[in-house]
Design a protein around this motif. Structure first.
Motif, PDB file in Angstrom:
ATOM      1  N   TYR A  68      -3.576  -8.752   3.075  1.00  0.00           N
ATOM      2  CA  TYR A  68      -4.625  -8.799   4.151  1.00  0.00           C
ATOM      3  C   TYR A  68      -4.189  -9.399   5.484  1.00  0.00           C
ATOM      4  N   ASP A  71      -2.342  -6.368   6.888  1.00  0.00           N
ATOM      5  CA  ASP A  71      -3.091  -5.106   6.924  1.00  0.00           C
ATOM      6  C   ASP A  71      -4.459  -5.315   6.670  1.00  0.00           C
ATOM      7  N   SER A  72      -5.140  -6.043   7.420  1.00  0.00           N
ATOM      8  CA  SER A  72      -6.778  -6.317   6.994  1.00  0.00           C
ATOM      9  C   SER A  72      -7.616  -4.991   7.076  1.00  0.00           C
ATOM     10  N   THR A  73      -7.280  -3.942   7.687  1.00  0.00           N
ATOM     11  CA  THR A  73      -8.136  -2.883   7.680  1.00  0.00           C
ATOM     12  C   THR A  73      -8.200  -1.986   6.443  1.00  0.00           C
ATOM     13  N   THR A  74      -6.857  -1.863   5.860  1.00  0.00           N
ATOM     14  CA  THR A  74      -6.465  -1.180   4.683  1.00  0.00           C
ATOM     15  C   THR A  74      -7.192  -2.243   3.348  1.00  0.00           C
ATOM     16  N   MET A  76      -9.531  -4.476   3.543  1.00  0.00           N
ATOM     17  CA  MET A  76     -10.991  -4.517   3.558  1.00  0.00           C
ATOM     18  C   MET A  76     -11.697  -3.027   3.186  1.00  0.00           C
ATOM     19  N   ASN A  77     -10.922  -1.931   3.532  1.00  0.00           N
ATOM     20  CA  ASN A  77     -11.433  -0.525   3.183  1.00  0.00           C
ATOM     21  C   ASN A  77     -11.564  -0.420   1.718  1.00  0.00           C
ATOM     22  N   THR A  80     -14.289  -2.605   0.032  1.00  0.00           N
ATOM     23  CA  THR A  80     -15.795  -2.267   0.206  1.00  0.00           C
ATOM     24  C   THR A  80     -15.724  -0.932  -0.104  1.00  0.00           C
ATOM     25  N   SER A  82     -14.908   1.753   1.888  1.00  0.00           N
ATOM     26  CA  SER A  82     -15.407   2.373   2.920  1.00  0.00           C
ATOM     27  C   SER A  82     -14.231   2.977   3.681  1.00  0.00           C
ATOM     28  N   THR A  83     -14.233   3.660   4.692  1.00  0.00           N
ATOM     29  CA  THR A  83     -13.212   4.384   5.397  1.00  0.00           C
ATOM     30  C   THR A  83     -13.404   3.810   6.845  1.00  0.00           C
ATOM     31  N   THR A  84     -13.926   3.001   7.391  1.00  0.00           N
ATOM     32  CA  THR A  84     -14.354   2.635   8.595  1.00  0.00           C
ATOM     33  C   THR A  84     -13.748   1.361   8.626  1.00  0.00           C
TER      34      THR A  84
END
Length: 84
Positions: A68, A71-74, A76-77, A80, A82-84
């Motif tokens: 995290y 690479d927090s985006t990956t 969190m996707n 959750t 999600s892809t956003t």
């Protein structure tokens, strides 16, 4: 077993769940339905016995969530679904 534990006066039972090997690839990260049904079965049986049932991510913290900070985006996707 749950009935026996509850009859001894315990009021809660922690359910450790490792998700990392039971969900699919991006972008959906769909959880395997057989695994999710088994998790639901254990939780439902615990609730039926009158337990408080905290669940936690178990092993996921060092299998993929630990990335995290970099690479927090990956993360969190994946978390959750999600892809956003």
């Amino acid at each position: 077993m749950l009935h026996q534990v509850r009859s001894q006066g315990y009021k809660s039972i922690r359910i450790p769940i490792t998700w990392s090997n039971h969900h699919g690839a991006a972008p959906d990260h769909t959880i395997d339905s057989a695994w999710l049904n088994r998790v639901r079965q254990v939780i439902d049986r615990s609730l039926a016995e009158g337990f408080y049932v905290p669940i936690n991510l178990h092993h996921d913290s060092w299998q993929w969530i630990n990335t995290y900070p970099a690479d927090s985006t990956t993360v969190m996707n994946r978390y959750t679904g999600s892809t956003t």
